[in-house]
Write a protein that holds these residues in place. Structure first.
Motif, PDB file in Angstrom:
ATOM      1  N   ASN A 179      28.606  -6.681  44.688  1.00 20.02           N
ATOM      2  CA  ASN A 179      27.293  -7.690  45.003  1.00 20.02           C
ATOM      3  C   ASN A 179      26.615  -7.790  43.495  1.00 20.02           C
ATOM      4  OD1 ASN A 179      26.244 -10.112  45.727  1.00 20.02           O
ATOM      5  ND2 ASN A 179      24.701  -8.744  47.141  1.00 20.02           N
ATOM      6  N   PHE A 180      27.011  -8.432  42.610  1.00 24.71           N
ATOM      7  CA  PHE A 180      26.460  -8.428  41.220  1.00 24.71           C
ATOM      8  C   PHE A 180      25.117  -9.376  41.128  1.00 24.71           C
ATOM      9  CE2 PHE A 180      29.981  -6.095  39.798  1.00 24.71           C
ATOM     10  CZ  PHE A 180      29.561  -5.059  39.002  1.00 24.71           C
ATOM     11  N   ASN A 181      25.468 -10.604  42.040  1.00 16.88           N
ATOM     12  CA  ASN A 181      24.378 -11.538  41.797  1.00 16.88           C
ATOM     13  C   ASN A 181      24.080 -12.155  40.518  1.00 16.88           C
ATOM     14  OD1 ASN A 181      23.928 -12.092  44.783  1.00 16.88           O
ATOM     15  ND2 ASN A 181      22.492 -10.327  44.505  1.00 16.88           N
ATOM     16  N   PHE A 182      25.048 -12.469  39.853  1.00 22.98           N
ATOM     17  CA  PHE A 182      24.814 -13.281  38.523  1.00 22.98           C
ATOM     18  C   PHE A 182      24.442 -14.771  38.955  1.00 22.98           C
ATOM     19  CE2 PHE A 182      28.503 -10.371  37.420  1.00 22.98           C
ATOM     20  CZ  PHE A 182      27.847  -9.612  36.723  1.00 22.98           C
ATOM     21  N   ARG A 183      23.474 -15.182  38.104  1.00 25.00           N
ATOM     22  CA  ARG A 183      22.742 -16.594  38.132  1.00 25.00           C
ATOM     23  C   ARG A 183      23.623 -17.815  37.683  1.00 25.00           C
ATOM     24  NH1 ARG A 183      20.279 -17.826  33.279  1.00 25.00           N
ATOM     25  NH2 ARG A 183      19.876 -16.219  31.861  1.00 25.00           N
ATOM     26  N   ARG A 184      24.916 -17.591  37.290  1.00 25.53           N
ATOM     27  CA  ARG A 184      25.626 -18.738  37.059  1.00 25.53           C
ATOM     28  C   ARG A 184      27.151 -17.913  36.809  1.00 25.53           C
ATOM     29  NH1 ARG A 184      26.787 -17.955  31.856  1.00 25.53           N
ATOM     30  NH2 ARG A 184      25.328 -17.144  30.384  1.00 25.53           N
ATOM     31  N   ASN A 185      27.987 -18.913  36.591  1.00 26.96           N
ATOM     32  CA  ASN A 185      29.406 -18.443  36.076  1.00 26.96           C
ATOM     33  C   ASN A 185      29.344 -18.098  35.088  1.00 26.96           C
ATOM     34  OD1 ASN A 185      30.414 -19.462  38.794  1.00 26.96           O
ATOM     35  ND2 ASN A 185      30.671 -21.545  37.927  1.00 26.96           N
ATOM     36  N   LEU A 186      30.255 -16.836  34.741  1.00 25.50           N
ATOM     37  CA  LEU A 186      30.268 -16.091  33.507  1.00 25.50           C
ATOM     38  C   LEU A 186      31.085 -16.796  32.409  1.00 25.50           C
ATOM     39  CD1 LEU A 186      31.028 -12.657  34.977  1.00 25.50           C
ATOM     40  CD2 LEU A 186      28.699 -13.542  34.287  1.00 25.50           C
ATOM     41  N   SER A 187      30.831 -16.872  31.292  1.00 26.97           N
ATOM     42  CA  SER A 187      31.517 -17.437  30.190  1.00 26.97           C
ATOM     43  C   SER A 187      32.727 -16.483  29.632  1.00 26.97           C
ATOM     44  CB  SER A 187      30.803 -17.524  28.960  1.00 26.97           C
ATOM     45  OG  SER A 187      30.002 -16.359  28.267  1.00 26.97           O
ATOM     46  N   ASP A 188      33.692 -16.831  28.920  1.00 29.14           N
ATOM     47  CA  ASP A 188      34.667 -15.969  28.413  1.00 29.14           C
ATOM     48  C   ASP A 188      34.375 -14.562  27.828  1.00 29.14           C
ATOM     49  OD1 ASP A 188      36.292 -17.667  29.483  1.00 29.14           O
ATOM     50  OD2 ASP A 188      37.124 -18.834  27.471  1.00 29.14           O
ATOM     51  N   PRO A 189      33.425 -14.699  26.938  1.00 24.12           N
ATOM     52  CA  PRO A 189      32.848 -13.249  26.481  1.00 24.12           C
ATOM     53  C   PRO A 189      32.302 -12.255  27.565  1.00 24.12           C
ATOM     54  CG  PRO A 189      32.124 -14.983  24.839  1.00 24.12           C
ATOM     55  CD  PRO A 189      32.715 -15.793  26.144  1.00 24.12           C
ATOM     56  N   GLU A 190      31.467 -13.125  28.288  1.00 18.35           N
ATOM     57  CA  GLU A 190      30.830 -12.149  29.533  1.00 18.35           C
ATOM     58  C   GLU A 190      32.132 -11.728  30.689  1.00 18.35           C
ATOM     59  OE1 GLU A 190      26.962 -14.806  29.428  1.00 18.35           O
ATOM     60  OE2 GLU A 190      28.403 -15.436  31.050  1.00 18.35           O
ATOM     61  N   ILE A 191      33.098 -12.407  30.690  1.00 16.63           N
ATOM     62  CA  ILE A 191      34.272 -12.256  31.494  1.00 16.63           C
ATOM     63  C   ILE A 191      34.912 -10.823  30.836  1.00 16.63           C
ATOM     64  CG2 ILE A 191      36.461 -12.674  32.603  1.00 16.63           C
ATOM     65  CD1 ILE A 191      35.462 -15.477  32.803  1.00 16.63           C
ATOM     66  N   GLU A 193      33.543  -8.863  29.075  1.00 16.94           N
ATOM     67  CA  GLU A 193      32.603  -7.614  29.100  1.00 16.94           C
ATOM     68  C   GLU A 193      32.381  -7.276  30.499  1.00 16.94           C
ATOM     69  OE1 GLU A 193      27.958  -7.754  28.419  1.00 16.94           O
ATOM     70  OE2 GLU A 193      28.894  -7.147  26.345  1.00 16.94           O
ATOM     71  N   PHE A 194      32.563  -7.907  31.603  1.00 17.60           N
ATOM     72  CA  PHE A 194      32.591  -7.563  33.045  1.00 17.60           C
ATOM     73  C   PHE A 194      33.909  -6.729  33.242  1.00 17.60           C
ATOM     74  CE2 PHE A 194      33.726  -8.618  37.256  1.00 17.60           C
ATOM     75  CZ  PHE A 194      32.591  -8.164  38.287  1.00 17.60           C
ATOM     76  N   GLU A 195      34.970  -7.033  32.784  1.00 14.04           N
ATOM     77  CA  GLU A 195      36.232  -6.266  32.894  1.00 14.04           C
ATOM     78  C   GLU A 195      36.140  -4.910  32.414  1.00 14.04           C
ATOM     79  OE1 GLU A 195      39.277  -8.741  31.098  1.00 14.04           O
ATOM     80  OE2 GLU A 195      39.394 -10.045  32.764  1.00 14.04           O
ATOM     81  N   GLY A 196      35.521  -4.717  31.125  1.00 10.09           N
ATOM     82  CA  GLY A 196      35.054  -3.426  30.642  1.00 10.09           C
ATOM     83  C   GLY A 196      34.103  -2.664  31.414  1.00 10.09           C
ATOM     84  N   LEU A 197      33.327  -3.312  32.267  1.00  9.25           N
ATOM     85  CA  LEU A 197      32.108  -2.634  33.091  1.00  9.25           C
ATOM     86  C   LEU A 197      33.292  -2.058  34.359  1.00  9.25           C
ATOM     87  CD1 LEU A 197      29.585  -1.884  34.379  1.00  9.25           C
ATOM     88  CD2 LEU A 197      29.308  -4.246  35.126  1.00  9.25           C
ATOM     89  N   MET A 198      34.075  -2.764  34.774  1.00  7.10           N
ATOM     90  CA  MET A 198      34.776  -2.596  36.001  1.00  7.10           C
ATOM     91  C   MET A 198      35.767  -1.248  35.586  1.00  7.10           C
ATOM     92  SD  MET A 198      33.487  -4.357  38.100  1.00  7.10           S
ATOM     93  CE  MET A 198      34.432  -3.862  39.577  1.00  7.10           C
ATOM     94  N   ARG A 199      36.182  -1.523  34.597  1.00  6.06           N
ATOM     95  CA  ARG A 199      37.284  -0.467  34.055  1.00  6.06           C
ATOM     96  C   ARG A 199      36.576   0.912  33.959  1.00  6.06           C
ATOM     97  NH1 ARG A 199      39.591  -4.345  30.557  1.00  6.06           N
ATOM     98  NH2 ARG A 199      38.039  -3.725  28.912  1.00  6.06           N
ATOM     99  N   SER A 200      34.971   0.848  33.403  1.00 11.28           N
ATOM    100  CA  SER A 200      34.280   2.016  33.321  1.00 11.28           C
ATOM    101  C   SER A 200      34.037   2.572  34.609  1.00 11.28           C
ATOM    102  CB  SER A 200      32.977   1.668  32.449  1.00 11.28           C
ATOM    103  OG  SER A 200      32.101   2.832  32.493  1.00 11.28           O
ATOM    104  N   LEU A 201      33.704   1.791  35.750  1.00 11.03           N
ATOM    105  CA  LEU A 201      33.469   2.269  37.005  1.00 11.03           C
ATOM    106  C   LEU A 201      34.504   2.514  37.952  1.00 11.03           C
ATOM    107  CD1 LEU A 201      30.374  -0.327  37.650  1.00 11.03           C
ATOM    108  CD2 LEU A 201      30.143   2.238  36.742  1.00 11.03           C
ATOM    109  N   ASP A 202      35.583   2.555  37.434  1.00  8.46           N
ATOM    110  CA  ASP A 202      36.870   2.743  38.417  1.00  8.46           C
ATOM    111  C   ASP A 202      36.815   4.159  38.876  1.00  8.46           C
ATOM    112  OD1 ASP A 202      39.548   1.771  39.221  1.00  8.46           O
ATOM    113  OD2 ASP A 202      40.199   3.428  38.119  1.00  8.46           O
TER     114      ASP A 202
END
Length: 248
Positions: A179-191, A193-202
């Motif tokens: 439950n990250f609670n972003f205040r808006r939909n993510l843009s392509d660069p943010e998506i 970066e988000f994928e990199g975060l999820m891979r790191s926390l795997d």
């Protein structure tokens, strides 16, 4: 060496200079009378032995290292009277571990000097994940070499609550609810970066039966020592004073 006073109060620059003058005079007392030619500069003498010095150390840095002891003890002695007094006067820091480090300049008390050490002290602390209730997901150093807010700045900018604890983001079940609670939909660069975060926390593992803890990164035991803090300050600052508020 007045270690008791150095562990509670910031030493005035003039007093530190007088103590170092006594040390210099003692070191070269056998040279003879009259003008003395020092074979080694005082800055070299003050360097740690590992760096070619004699390990005398600057008084101002030793003062900072001794003051840091109280920042380490504060969250570990929650039931002590002194902890309750400091908490009652200054309130809690936003990280939930420390006392508020914003001290009004009109206050003439030991905690004013101790609070000035927090910025340097926090560089050498990291958190050990337990149940995730007290560690901030984005702003505390608990995963990797930097806080996640620094590792993923695009995501950090669009997070609604930057002080969210890990438990509120992961949830209390496995697999995690995220439950990250972003205040808006993510843009392509943010998506991306988000994928990199999820891979790191795997490979992230949460121990719900263990409380979060804070660790000292300069010692193998994870416990704070004045010596390790002093050596780290000597390496980082050399002859430059740490208390730089009057220079700003």
């Amino acid at each position: 060496m007045p270690c008791y006073f150095l562990s509670l109060f910031k030493i005035p620059a003039s007093v530190a200079a007088k103590i170092e003058r006594l040390q210099r005079d003692f070191l070269w007392s056998g040279v003879g009378e009259g003008k003395r030619d020092y074979l080694v500069s005082w800055d070299v003498v003050c360097k740690p032995k590992a760096n070619g010095g004699l390990g005398f150390g600057k008084i101002a840095l030793r003062n900072v290292a001794l003051l840091g002891k109280w920042l380490w003890r504060y969250p570990r002695e929650g039931f002590a009277l002194w902890h309750k007094v400091i908490l009652g006067i200054y309130g809690s820091h936003s990280n939930g571990w420390d006392a508020n480090t914003i001290v009004r300049w009109s206050h003439r008390c030991p905690w004013k000097a101790i609070a000035q050490v927090f910025q340097e002290f926090s560089k050498f602390t990291r958190f050990v994940l337990g149940d995730g209730e007290r560690i901030r997901f984005w702003e505390d150093l608990w995963w990797g070499d930097q806080p996640l807010g620094s590792q993923y700045p695009r995501l950090f900018r669009v997070v609604t609550d930057k002080n969210s604890p890990i438990s509120s983001i992961l949830g209390s079940t496995h697999p995690f609810s995220w439950n990250f609670n972003f205040r808006r939909n993510l843009s392509d660069p943010e998506i991306e970066e988000f994928e990199g975060l999820m891979r790191s926390l795997d490979c992230l593992h949460v121990s719900f039966s263990i409380l979060d803890a804070r660790s000292w990164s300069l010692s193998s035991s994870g416990l704070f020592t004045v010596k390790s803090f002093f050596l780290a300050l000597s390496h980082c600052f050399g002859s430059h004073p740490v208390f730089s508020t009057k220079c700003v």
